[in-house]
Design a protein around this motif. Sequence first.
Motif, PDB file in Angstrom:
ATOM      1  N   ARG A 175     -25.588 -46.357 -39.109  1.00  0.00           N
ATOM      2  CA  ARG A 175     -24.432 -46.625 -39.978  1.00  0.00           C
ATOM      3  C   ARG A 175     -24.897 -47.110 -41.352  1.00  0.00           C
ATOM      4  O   ARG A 175     -24.357 -46.703 -42.389  1.00  0.00           O
ATOM      5  CB  ARG A 175     -23.517 -47.663 -39.323  1.00  0.00           C
ATOM      6  N   THR A 176     -25.902 -47.973 -41.352  1.00  0.00           N
ATOM      7  CA  THR A 176     -26.432 -48.468 -42.626  1.00  0.00           C
ATOM      8  C   THR A 176     -27.204 -47.380 -43.360  1.00  0.00           C
ATOM      9  O   THR A 176     -27.074 -47.226 -44.587  1.00  0.00           O
ATOM     10  CB  THR A 176     -27.349 -49.673 -42.374  1.00  0.00           C
ATOM     11  N   LYS A 220     -18.460 -42.619 -40.303  1.00  0.00           N
ATOM     12  CA  LYS A 220     -18.089 -42.643 -38.896  1.00  0.00           C
ATOM     13  C   LYS A 220     -19.311 -42.216 -38.093  1.00  0.00           C
ATOM     14  O   LYS A 220     -20.018 -41.272 -38.468  1.00  0.00           O
ATOM     15  CB  LYS A 220     -16.926 -41.687 -38.617  1.00  0.00           C
ATOM     16  N   VAL A 221     -19.558 -42.912 -36.990  1.00  0.00           N
ATOM     17  CA  VAL A 221     -20.739 -42.640 -36.177  1.00  0.00           C
ATOM     18  C   VAL A 221     -20.296 -42.351 -34.748  1.00  0.00           C
ATOM     19  O   VAL A 221     -19.641 -43.187 -34.104  1.00  0.00           O
ATOM     20  CB  VAL A 221     -21.727 -43.821 -36.202  1.00  0.00           C
ATOM     21  N   GLY A 222     -20.643 -41.171 -34.253  1.00  0.00           N
ATOM     22  CA  GLY A 222     -20.313 -40.786 -32.881  1.00  0.00           C
ATOM     23  C   GLY A 222     -21.547 -40.770 -32.013  1.00  0.00           C
ATOM     24  O   GLY A 222     -22.668 -40.569 -32.492  1.00  0.00           O
ATOM     25  N   ILE A 223     -21.361 -40.963 -30.729  1.00  0.00           N
ATOM     26  CA  ILE A 223     -22.452 -40.946 -29.761  1.00  0.00           C
ATOM     27  C   ILE A 223     -22.170 -39.851 -28.750  1.00  0.00           C
ATOM     28  O   ILE A 223     -21.027 -39.681 -28.285  1.00  0.00           O
ATOM     29  CB  ILE A 223     -22.642 -42.329 -29.093  1.00  0.00           C
ATOM     30  N   LEU A 224     -23.218 -39.089 -28.403  1.00  0.00           N
ATOM     31  CA  LEU A 224     -23.069 -37.899 -27.566  1.00  0.00           C
ATOM     32  C   LEU A 224     -24.257 -37.770 -26.639  1.00  0.00           C
ATOM     33  O   LEU A 224     -25.391 -38.076 -27.029  1.00  0.00           O
ATOM     34  CB  LEU A 224     -22.976 -36.660 -28.470  1.00  0.00           C
ATOM     35  N   GLY A 225     -24.010 -37.290 -25.406  1.00  0.00           N
ATOM     36  CA  GLY A 225     -25.129 -37.038 -24.502  1.00  0.00           C
ATOM     37  C   GLY A 225     -24.696 -36.356 -23.232  1.00  0.00           C
ATOM     38  O   GLY A 225     -23.531 -36.420 -22.825  1.00  0.00           O
ATOM     39  N   TRP A 226     -25.664 -35.657 -22.608  1.00  0.00           N
ATOM     40  CA  TRP A 226     -25.495 -34.999 -21.312  1.00  0.00           C
ATOM     41  C   TRP A 226     -26.347 -35.722 -20.282  1.00  0.00           C
ATOM     42  O   TRP A 226     -27.465 -36.153 -20.586  1.00  0.00           O
ATOM     43  CB  TRP A 226     -25.964 -33.546 -21.361  1.00  0.00           C
TER      44      TRP A 226
END
Length: 355
Positions: free
Chosen positions: A193-194, A204-210
Amino acid sequence: MTMARTLTIPAWLGALLALWLPGCAHPEKRPAETPAPVLDAHPDANSPDYVGAALVTGSRSPQELYAAYPRREPDPRLAARLAEILSDGGKTLRWSATGSVESFQHGEVTIPLVIRVPPPCENTLCPVIVFYSGSCAPLRYHWRPEFFLRAGFIFVEPHIRGDRCGEAWADADNGPRKPEAQKDLEACGHYVRTRFSRDGGTPKVGILGWSYGGNQTLVGMTRFAGAYDAGFALAAKTDLYSFFKNAPEDLRKARAREYGDPGTEPELLRAISPITYVDRLQGPLALMLGGRDPKVSLSDADAFVQKARAHHREVSLMIVPEHGHLTEQPREIAFEHAHVIQFFSDSWGRPVEFH
């Protein structure tokens, strides 16, 4: 009106063609062709060891859960655009082939990151997707970051403790070390974010994973609520204690060193489970599970969603009956990623536009 003309082939010619062209004489008997796996598809995607049936241990049957969390088709135009990028194979669309490898300090731990920024975002505030996979991916062309770069997202892959970047690093979050190692997720969210703030604005910060990365996504959105603005988890376990308690013995033993044993270490498993912290959830969260995935529990996911909604949290779940643990075919990849990109775009009120 023009009538179609029907050609009649003599019997002797048909017999002769059958001898010369056996593969064409009876096309209905030809075996179905399996599409070639996509670049860097997970090797376990279609393995018999990873495709069976998801655990169902609660009061609702699989059919009831399918009805409660139904499969939905993605936007067809979005899915078609992703299919085009995928079929290009990096021949002309290669933004993902370039980027940088950076690192930041989290206490005594140095965390490396692979960062890709699309040209339109080099000097502009853009949303960021932080992708966790458990692997140690090199910086080179890959269709997944290409999808997000073309859709106007910055794509970041941190290599936190537990990722397969060497034996010691992979084991750095095993067992009792995992609660502390999970704090890397929070540190990465704050750093990103920084790092990508522009002119006083924060992205905006999204988090994603499988799979393993899906679990990281759920932990990032619950235990470390606020570090990420939205999350999408695929093939993820929501309750590690419940899952391993009900899982087949061979799977439970294979993962005990990494996660803990439900018979002797129930508190450890609860401490690292997303459902323990679901009441902290901030921002929208989406889950997608496969009905043929023996490494997840549909009942645990149902309990997670119900608990989140009881706390008035924004969470959705989709169960795709025909999907296994991971996917490797173009149709499946376009289906899943179309939903993911649409989710983040809708969550942040921005239209989906491809460069």
